[in-house]
Design an enzyme around this catalytic site. Structure first.
Site, PDB file in Angstrom:
ATOM      1  N   THR A 375      -6.371   3.875  11.426  1.00 29.31           N
ATOM      2  CA  THR A 375      -6.871   3.105  12.561  1.00 29.31           C
ATOM      3  C   THR A 375      -7.103   3.998  13.765  1.00 29.31           C
ATOM      4  O   THR A 375      -8.032   3.800  14.537  1.00 29.31           O
ATOM      5  CB  THR A 375      -5.829   2.027  12.938  1.00 29.31           C
ATOM      6  OG1 THR A 375      -5.215   1.549  11.738  1.00 29.31           O
ATOM      7  CG2 THR A 375      -6.429   0.885  13.682  1.00 29.31           C
ATOM      8  N   PHE A 376      -6.232   4.981  13.923  1.00 29.02           N
ATOM      9  CA  PHE A 376      -6.267   5.786  15.133  1.00 29.02           C
ATOM     10  C   PHE A 376      -7.219   6.975  15.053  1.00 29.02           C
ATOM     11  O   PHE A 376      -7.597   7.541  16.057  1.00 29.02           O
ATOM     12  CB  PHE A 376      -4.857   6.282  15.477  1.00 29.02           C
ATOM     13  CG  PHE A 376      -3.994   5.186  16.012  1.00 29.02           C
ATOM     14  CD1 PHE A 376      -3.839   5.021  17.380  1.00 29.02           C
ATOM     15  CD2 PHE A 376      -3.357   4.305  15.160  1.00 29.02           C
ATOM     16  CE1 PHE A 376      -3.062   3.993  17.881  1.00 29.02           C
ATOM     17  CE2 PHE A 376      -2.579   3.273  15.644  1.00 29.02           C
ATOM     18  CZ  PHE A 376      -2.423   3.107  17.000  1.00 29.02           C
ATOM     19  N   GLY A 377      -7.549   7.375  13.873  1.00 31.47           N
ATOM     20  CA  GLY A 377      -8.443   8.531  13.741  1.00 31.47           C
ATOM     21  C   GLY A 377      -8.375   9.125  12.356  1.00 31.47           C
ATOM     22  O   GLY A 377      -7.979   8.471  11.395  1.00 31.47           O
ATOM     23  N   GLN A 378      -8.781  10.403  12.308  1.00 27.30           N
ATOM     24  CA  GLN A 378      -8.830  11.077  11.004  1.00 27.30           C
ATOM     25  C   GLN A 378      -7.804  12.211  10.986  1.00 27.30           C
ATOM     26  O   GLN A 378      -7.538  12.831  12.015  1.00 27.30           O
ATOM     27  CB  GLN A 378     -10.211  11.676  10.774  1.00 27.30           C
ATOM     28  CG  GLN A 378     -11.362  10.717  11.029  1.00 27.30           C
ATOM     29  CD  GLN A 378     -12.645  11.460  11.342  1.00 27.30           C
ATOM     30  OE1 GLN A 378     -13.330  11.893  10.440  1.00 27.30           O
ATOM     31  NE2 GLN A 378     -12.961  11.620  12.616  1.00 27.30           N
ATOM     32  N   VAL A 379      -7.261  12.446   9.820  1.00 24.10           N
ATOM     33  CA  VAL A 379      -6.326  13.557   9.681  1.00 24.10           C
ATOM     34  C   VAL A 379      -6.974  14.593   8.761  1.00 24.10           C
ATOM     35  O   VAL A 379      -7.393  14.260   7.645  1.00 24.10           O
ATOM     36  CB  VAL A 379      -4.970  13.098   9.107  1.00 24.10           C
ATOM     37  CG1 VAL A 379      -3.994  14.260   9.025  1.00 24.10           C
ATOM     38  CG2 VAL A 379      -4.393  11.977   9.965  1.00 24.10           C
ATOM     39  N   LYS A 394      -4.536  15.607  13.426  1.00 25.76           N
ATOM     40  CA  LYS A 394      -4.992  14.217  13.596  1.00 25.76           C
ATOM     41  C   LYS A 394      -5.964  14.197  14.770  1.00 25.76           C
ATOM     42  O   LYS A 394      -5.586  14.493  15.904  1.00 25.76           O
ATOM     43  CB  LYS A 394      -3.791  13.317  13.869  1.00 25.76           C
ATOM     44  CG  LYS A 394      -4.111  11.846  13.942  1.00 25.76           C
ATOM     45  CD  LYS A 394      -2.791  11.070  13.951  1.00 25.76           C
ATOM     46  CE  LYS A 394      -2.984   9.575  13.961  1.00 25.76           C
ATOM     47  NZ  LYS A 394      -1.703   8.879  13.794  1.00 25.76           N
ATOM     48  N   ASP A 492       5.266   0.514  12.007  1.00 23.34           N
ATOM     49  CA  ASP A 492       4.203   0.568  10.986  1.00 23.34           C
ATOM     50  C   ASP A 492       4.696   1.280   9.734  1.00 23.34           C
ATOM     51  O   ASP A 492       4.012   2.150   9.167  1.00 23.34           O
ATOM     52  CB  ASP A 492       2.953   1.277  11.543  1.00 23.34           C
ATOM     53  CG  ASP A 492       1.721   0.996  10.694  1.00 23.34           C
ATOM     54  OD1 ASP A 492       1.780   0.069   9.849  1.00 23.34           O
ATOM     55  OD2 ASP A 492       0.713   1.695  10.867  1.00 23.34           O
TER      56      ASP A 492
HETATM   57  N1  ATP Z   1       1.014  15.713   8.311  1.00 25.83           N
HETATM   58  C1  ATP Z   1       0.241  15.217   7.361  1.00 25.83           C
HETATM   59  N2  ATP Z   1       0.079  15.909   6.222  1.00 25.83           N
HETATM   60  C2  ATP Z   1      -0.702  15.414   5.232  1.00 25.83           C
HETATM   61  N3  ATP Z   1      -1.349  14.253   5.306  1.00 25.83           N
HETATM   62  C3  ATP Z   1      -1.235  13.519   6.432  1.00 25.83           C
HETATM   63  C4  ATP Z   1      -0.445  13.971   7.493  1.00 25.83           C
HETATM   64  N4  ATP Z   1      -0.502  13.052   8.458  1.00 25.83           N
HETATM   65  C5  ATP Z   1      -1.291  12.071   8.004  1.00 25.83           C
HETATM   66  N5  ATP Z   1      -1.732  12.344   6.774  1.00 25.83           N
HETATM   67  C6  ATP Z   1      -2.593  11.489   5.932  1.00 25.83           C
HETATM   68  O1  ATP Z   1      -3.462  10.784   6.787  1.00 25.83           O
HETATM   69  C7  ATP Z   1      -3.291   9.390   6.616  1.00 25.83           C
HETATM   70  C8  ATP Z   1      -3.488   8.709   7.961  1.00 25.83           C
HETATM   71  O2  ATP Z   1      -2.575   9.245   8.866  1.00 25.83           O
HETATM   72  P1  ATP Z   1      -1.947   8.341  10.024  1.00 25.83           P
HETATM   73  O3  ATP Z   1      -1.222   7.200   9.397  1.00 25.83           O
HETATM   74  O4  ATP Z   1      -1.137   9.200  10.942  1.00 25.83           O
HETATM   75  O5  ATP Z   1      -3.265   7.845  10.744  1.00 25.83           O
HETATM   76  P2  ATP Z   1      -3.457   6.494  11.526  1.00 25.83           P
HETATM   77  O6  ATP Z   1      -4.780   6.505  12.115  1.00 25.83           O
HETATM   78  O7  ATP Z   1      -2.333   6.344  12.474  1.00 25.83           O
HETATM   79  O8  ATP Z   1      -3.338   5.435  10.361  1.00 25.83           O
HETATM   80  P3  ATP Z   1      -2.899   3.900  10.445  1.00 25.83           P
HETATM   81  O9  ATP Z   1      -4.097   3.106  10.168  1.00 25.83           O
HETATM   82  O10 ATP Z   1      -1.853   3.757   9.387  1.00 25.83           O
HETATM   83  O11 ATP Z   1      -2.347   3.671  11.805  1.00 25.83           O
HETATM   84  C9  ATP Z   1      -1.897   9.228   6.033  1.00 25.83           C
HETATM   85  O12 ATP Z   1      -1.765   8.098   5.230  1.00 25.83           O
HETATM   86  C10 ATP Z   1      -1.720  10.466   5.218  1.00 25.83           C
HETATM   87  O13 ATP Z   1      -2.227  10.269   3.905  1.00 25.83           O
END
Ligand code: ATP
Length: 800
Positions: A375-379, A394, A492
Site C-alpha cells: 500500500t505504501f510503495g515498492q520494495v 522501500k 498490520d
Molecule cells: N527488508 C526486506 N527484505 C526483503 N523483502 C522485503 C523487505 N521489506 C519488504 N519486503 C517485501 O516487500 C513486501 C512489501 O513490503 P511492505 O509490507 O513493507 O510494504 P507496504 O507498502 O507497507 O505493504 P502493505 O500493503 O502490507 O502495507 C513485503 O511483503 C516483502 O515481501
C-alpha cells in the site's frame, strides 16, 4: 582461355591448384566438384572425371575438344582411368575405355563409369586394420589371388603375403604380364593380371602413399621394375562383404594436396600403452582469435562472453555503452503521469533495473530487482555502490498521506533498532538509512528472504509442521512482548509482513511498521488487513496491543492449515466467518461497537425467547438490501465450522499416517494448539491472552499439556470457560451444547494483570473436557498431506 567466360575464370583458379603435379591434379576433385565448378570447369580446371563433363565432352565436336585440350595441355595432365595402356595428354580425356569387359548388359555407360571410378568418394569411415590381412579370407583369395592357405591350412601373415606377392609379381612379369609402370601411375600391388587389374583398378589408391609417388616416379623412369607394396589399399579391392573402411580420410588428403602440402601418410605402429599414441596437441587450435589479454579464446566464448569485442573486431564502427541498454521496468503501470513523469498514476516512482537511487543526497543505490509491492510503495533489491552491500529499499509513494505515515514507520523502526532492541535480538527489521529521491521517501532496510505467505505458497498451501509453527510463533511472540512493553501496536501483522532472514533457516523478522502506532495514540480506526483484523476493529471499539495477538492467532492457524482461517471477502463476511467459527462476541462489545449496527441486529422479543443472545448477524439479504450491494454467501474452505473441529480433522502429514503412536502424538499436539488458539483468538480483547501469557503456554514451552491450562495472572475463576470458547460454543448459545454465561463489564480505568485492563465478573455454568471430545478412530477420516516443497524441506531439515 576465354577469360570473359565465368566458367573459364573458375577453371583458371582450379588450374592453379591442380597444376602442382599431374597425379595430384587427378585427385583434386572433392572440393572442385562440389558444386562451385561448372561442367566446363570440371574439365578445364577440375581435372577430374566428371560424368556430366564426359557427356559434354562427347557432345563437342573434335575440333572444339582439341582446341580446349590444347589450351590446357601445358598446365596439367589428366589421367584417364580407362585408357590404361597408351595414355597421352592429347588423347586421355577424349577416349572412352577401349573395352568394358565387366559391363552389364543393362548398365549404361555412365553407370558403369560411376561404378568403376573410385573418384566417386565413398563416405568417410573409421580406420581399419592392416588391409592386407583381408587377403587371407579364403572365399576371396582362393579364386582371385594366389594368396591361398598353405599346406598346413594356415593363412600367411601379412608379411609373408607381401613376400609371396612380390615373388609372384616377378614371375608374372617374366611370363609377359604388363608391369604396372606401363599403366602410368596405376597399379595394384597384389594384382597384375591385366584383366583383373582393369576390373579392380582404382585411381584413388595409387597416389596416397608418399613412398608410392617415389616408386611411381622410379617406375616411370624404368628404374624399378618391381613396385613396392603400398600399405594402403584401394577400397574396391576388397570383397563387398568385408570392405574395410577408407583410410586415411581421403577428402582431407585431397584438400591438403590441393593446398600444396606434402602428404605424409601415418604409418602403422604397434601401440601397447597410451604413451605410444603421442598425441599432437595444438597450442593454438585453428579458428581461435586472440583475446584482449593476449590469450586465445574459443569460437564459443567469442560469440557469448566476448561478443562485444567480437562485434568490435568485425566492425570498427561498433560501439557499446551499458547506459544505452534498454532498462527493464519494474513498476506497473509504467507510464509516467505525475511528478514530472517520474511517477505513475498511483504516485509510485517508476523504477527500472540499473537505476541509481539517492544520487541527489550522495547515496548510490543501484536497483537490481523488485521484492514486493504494498500500500505504501515498492520494495526493491538494491546494491549500495559505496559499500557493495545488498539491501532492500522501500520507495514510498510520493503522496503526502503515505509520506507522513512512512515517516512514522521510520521513527518507530529507529526507536526499536536503537533504543528498544539495540542488540537485534527481538526479530525487528533493521533500518540502515533513509533519503529522498525525486520526492519519494526511501527507507533502506536489511535484505530479508521470503515472507511466510510465500513459504506457505511454496508448500502448496499445506500446513507446516508443529515444530516449525512453534518456532515461528515463539519468535513472533517475543517481538509482541517487546512491543507490548513499549506500548506499541504493529497494526498490520500478517504472513506477508513476517519474513525469513534466510531461505534455509527458521529465523524470522517482523517488517512493515507503516501502520504502527503508540497504544496511547490509536488515531486510525480502519486498520489491519481484513483476514487478520480483530473483531474489536470490525465492530469499532477502542483497541490496544491485543489486536496484534488476534492477528497472531490467525497467522498460527494459517501456518497449521496452509490457508487463512478467516478469509473474509468483505467486512461483513469477515465477521460472519469469525462468529461461525468462534461464536458471538460478548454483548458489551456489540453494544459498544460503532459499527455493530452495520452488521448486526438486536433480537426482537420473540427471538430473544429462544436465545440468550441479544444480537444476531444480519442475513445476507438484509445486509445487501440495506446497503444496496450484492453480498455473496461465504465460500466454505473447511468442511467443519468450529475451530476445534477444523484443527482436529485437518489431514495428517504423510510422514505419520502409518504410525498409530505418531498419530496419537499429533492429536495431542493438536489439542494443545486448539487450546493455545482459544486463548489467543478470544473474541474478547480484554480476556485475550497477552504475548507474555501466551509465551508460557505448553504449546510454546513444550511442557506436558494436560487439557487444562490457565495463564498466570488470569483473573478467570473458571478456566473451563476458556476451553469451551475454543469450540465456538461459548457465546453462541442458540447452538450451544453446554451452557456458559460470561458477563463482562468493560472498565478501561482498571489496569490489573490478566489479559488487558479489565474488570471481569463471570458466571460459568458449564464445563466440558476438551480431551473427552477425541474421536475414537480419528485416523480414518484424514486424508494424506502431500509432500512439501524443497524450500520447506530445507526448513524441515534444519528444524528436525
Ligand atoms: N527488508 C526486506 N527484505 C526483503 N523483502 C522485503 C523487505 N521489506 C519488504 N519486503 C517485501 O516487500 C513486501 C512489501 O513490503 P511492505 O509490507 O513493507 O510494504 P507496504 O507498502 O507497507 O505493504 P502493505 O500493503 O502490507 O502495507 C513485503 O511483503 C516483502 O515481501
Amino acid at each position: 582461355m576465354n577469360t570473359s567466360n565465368n566458367n573459364d575464370s573458375s577453371s583458371s583458379n582450379c588450374n592453379k591448384n591442380t597444376s602442382l603435379s599431374p597425379n595430384l591434379a587427378t585427385h583434386s576433385d572433392a572440393s572442385m566438384s562440389s558444386g562451385r565448378a561448372t561442367q566446363d570447369s570440371g574439365y578445364l580446371g577440375g581435372n577430374i572425371w566428371n560424368p556430366s563433363y564426359m557427356n559434354q565432352a562427347s557432345q563437342r565436336s573434335p575440333q572444339q575438344q582439341q582446341h580446349l585440350q590444347q589450351q590446357h595441355n601445358q598446365q596439367f595432365c589428366f589421367v584417364n582411368p580407362w585408357n590404361e595402356e597408351k595414355v597421352t595428354n592429347s588423347q586421355q580425356n577424349l577416349v572412352y575405355p577401349p573395352q568394358y569387359d565387366d559391363l552389364n548388359s543393362n548398365e549404361s555407360l555412365d553407370a558403369y563409369r560411376r561404378r568403376k571410378s573410385s573418384l566417386v568418394v565413398p563416405p568417410t569411415r573409421a580406420a581399419a586394420p592392416n588391409p592386407f590381412q583381408y587377403d587371407s579370407y579364403p572365399a576371396y583369395t582362393s579364386s582371385n589371388t594366389n594368396l591361398a592357405a598353405n599346406a598346413s591350412g594356415q593363412y600367411p601373415s601379412a608379411y609373408q603375403q607381401q613376400q609371396q606377392q612380390q615373388q609372384q609379381q616377378q614371375h608374372a612379369y617374366q611370363q609377359g604380364a604388363i608391369p604396372p609402370s606401363q599403366f602410368g601411375s596405376r597399379f595394384v600391388p597384389s594384382l597384375y593380371n591385366r584383366q583383373e587389374f582393369q576390373r579392380r583398378q582404382s585411381l584413388a589408391a595409387t597416389n596416397y602413399s608418399s613412398n608410392f609417388s617415389s616408386i611411381n616416379s622410379g617406375a616411370n623412369q624404368g628404374t624399378s621394375p618391381i613396385p613396392a607394396i603400398s600399405s594402403y589399399r584401394r577400397l574396391s579391392a576388397y570383397p563387398p562383404s568385408t570392405s574395410p573402411p577408407l583410410q586415411p580420410p581421403f577428402k582431407q588428403l585431397r584438400r591438403d594436396e590441393v593446398q600444396g602440402q606434402k602428404l605424409s601418410i601415418p604409418q602403422m605402429q604397434p601401440c601397447s600403452s597410451k604413451n605410444d599414441l603421442q598425441p599432437v596437441i595444438n597450442v593454438t587450435p585453428k579458428f581461435r582469435r586472440a583475446s584482449l589479454n593476449s590469450k586465445t579464446i574459443s569460437p564459443l566464448v567469442s560469440v557469448t562472453k566476448s561478443l562485444i569485442t567480437t562485434y568490435s573486431l568485425c566492425s570498427p564502427d561498433f560501439t557499446y555503452q551499458t547506459s544505452k541498454n534498454p532498462k527493464r521496468v519494474l513498476t506497473k503501470p509504467s507510464e509516467g503521469k505525475c511528478n514530472n513523469g517520474f511517477d505513475n498514476l498511483n504516485s509510485d516512482y517508476i523504477l527500472y533495473v540499473n537505476d541509481v537511487l539517492g544520487v541527489e543526497q550522495n547515496r548510490k543505490y543501484l536497483v537490481l530487482d523488485i521484492l514486493g509491492q504494498g500500500t505504501f510503495g515498492q520494495v526493491v533489491k538494491c546494491q549500495n555502490l559505496l559499500t557493495k552491500e545488498i539491501l532492500a529499499v522501500k520507495v514510498v509513494k510520493s503522496r503526502t498521506e503515505y509520506l507522513t505515515q512512512s515517516i512514522t514507520e521510520a521513527k518507530i523502526l529507529e526507536l526499536l533498532n536503537q533504543k528498544i532492541d539495540p542488540a537485534n535480538k527481538h526479530h525487528f527489521l533493521r533500518m540502515h538509512d533513509s533519503f529522498v529521491h525525486k520526492n519519494h521517501l526511501c527507507l533502506v532496510f536489511e535484505l530479508l528472504s521470503n515472507n511466510l505467505y510465500e513459504l506457505l505458497k511454496q508448500n502448496k498451501f499445506h500446513g507446516l509442521s508443529m515444530q516449525l509453527i512453534r518456532t515461528f510463533t515463539t519468535q513472533i511472540l517475543d517481538s509482541l512482548c517487546v512491543l507490548k512493553e513499549s506500548k506499541l501496536i504493529h497494526c498490520d501483522l500478517k504472513p506477508e509482513n513476517i519474513l525469513l532472514c534466510a531461505p534455509d533457516k527458521p529465523e524470522l523478522k517482523i517488517i512493515d511498521f507503516g501502520s504502527s502506532c503508540e497504544e496511547a495514540r490509536t488515531v486510525y480506526t480502519y486498520i489491519q488487513s481484513r483476514f487478520y483484523r480483530a473483531p474489536e476493529i470490525i465492530l469499532g471499539i477502542p483497541y490496544s496491543t491485543s489486536i496484534d495477538m488476534w492477528s497472531l492467532g490467525c497467522i498460527v492457524a494459517e501456518l497449521f492449515l496452509g490457508i487463512p482461517i478467516f478469509p473474509g471477502a468483505s467486512e461483513y463476511n469477515q465477521l460472519t466467518r469469525i462468529i461461525d467459527t468462534l461464536g458471538y462476541p460478548p454483548s458489551w462489545m456489540i453494544d459498544m461497537g460503532k459499527n455493530s449496527g452495520k452488521f448486526m441486529k438486536k433480537l426482537t422479543p420473540e427471538e430473544s425467547v429462544i436465545s440468550t443472545q441479544k444480537h444476531r448477524m444480519k442475513t445476507i439479504e438484509e445486509f445487501s438490501r440495506e446497503y444496496n450491494i450484492v453480498e455473496k454467501s461465504s465460500k466454505q474452505y473447511f468442511k467443519w465450522k468450529k475451530l476445534p473441529d477444523i484443527i482436529r480433522n485437518y489431514r495428517y502429514p504423510k510422514s505419520i499416517q502409518n504410525s498409530e503412536e505418531l498419530i496419537d502424538q499429533e492429536m495431542h499436539n493438536r489439542e494443545c494448539l486448539i487450546h493455545f488458539l482459544g486463548g489467543v483468538l478470544d473474541l474478547n480483547p480484554l480476556e485475550r491472552w497477552t504475548p507474555q501469557q501466551a509465551m508460557l503456554h505448553p504449546f510454546i514451552t513444550k511442557q506436558e499439556f494436560t487439557g487444562e491450562w490457565f495463564p498466570p495472572g488470569s483473573s478467570l475463576p473458571e478456566p473451563s470457560g476458556k476451553q469451551d470458547n475454543t469450540k465456538g460454543q461459548q457465546t453462541d448459545r442458540r447452538n450451544s451444547t453446554n451452557s456458559l454465561n460470561h458477563d463482562y463489564v468493560y472498565n478501561s480505568n482498571i489496569g490489573n494483570g490478566g489479559a488487558d485492563s479489565v474488570d471481569i465478573s463471570t458466571s460459568s455454568k458449564g464445563n466440558v473436557n476438551v480431551l473427552s471430545n477425541f474421536p475414537n478412530n480419528y485416523a480414518v477420516s484424514h486424508s494424506v498431506q502431500e509432500g512439501p516443497t524443497n524450500e520447506f524441506n530445507k526448513l524441515h531439515i534444519v528444524e528436525e
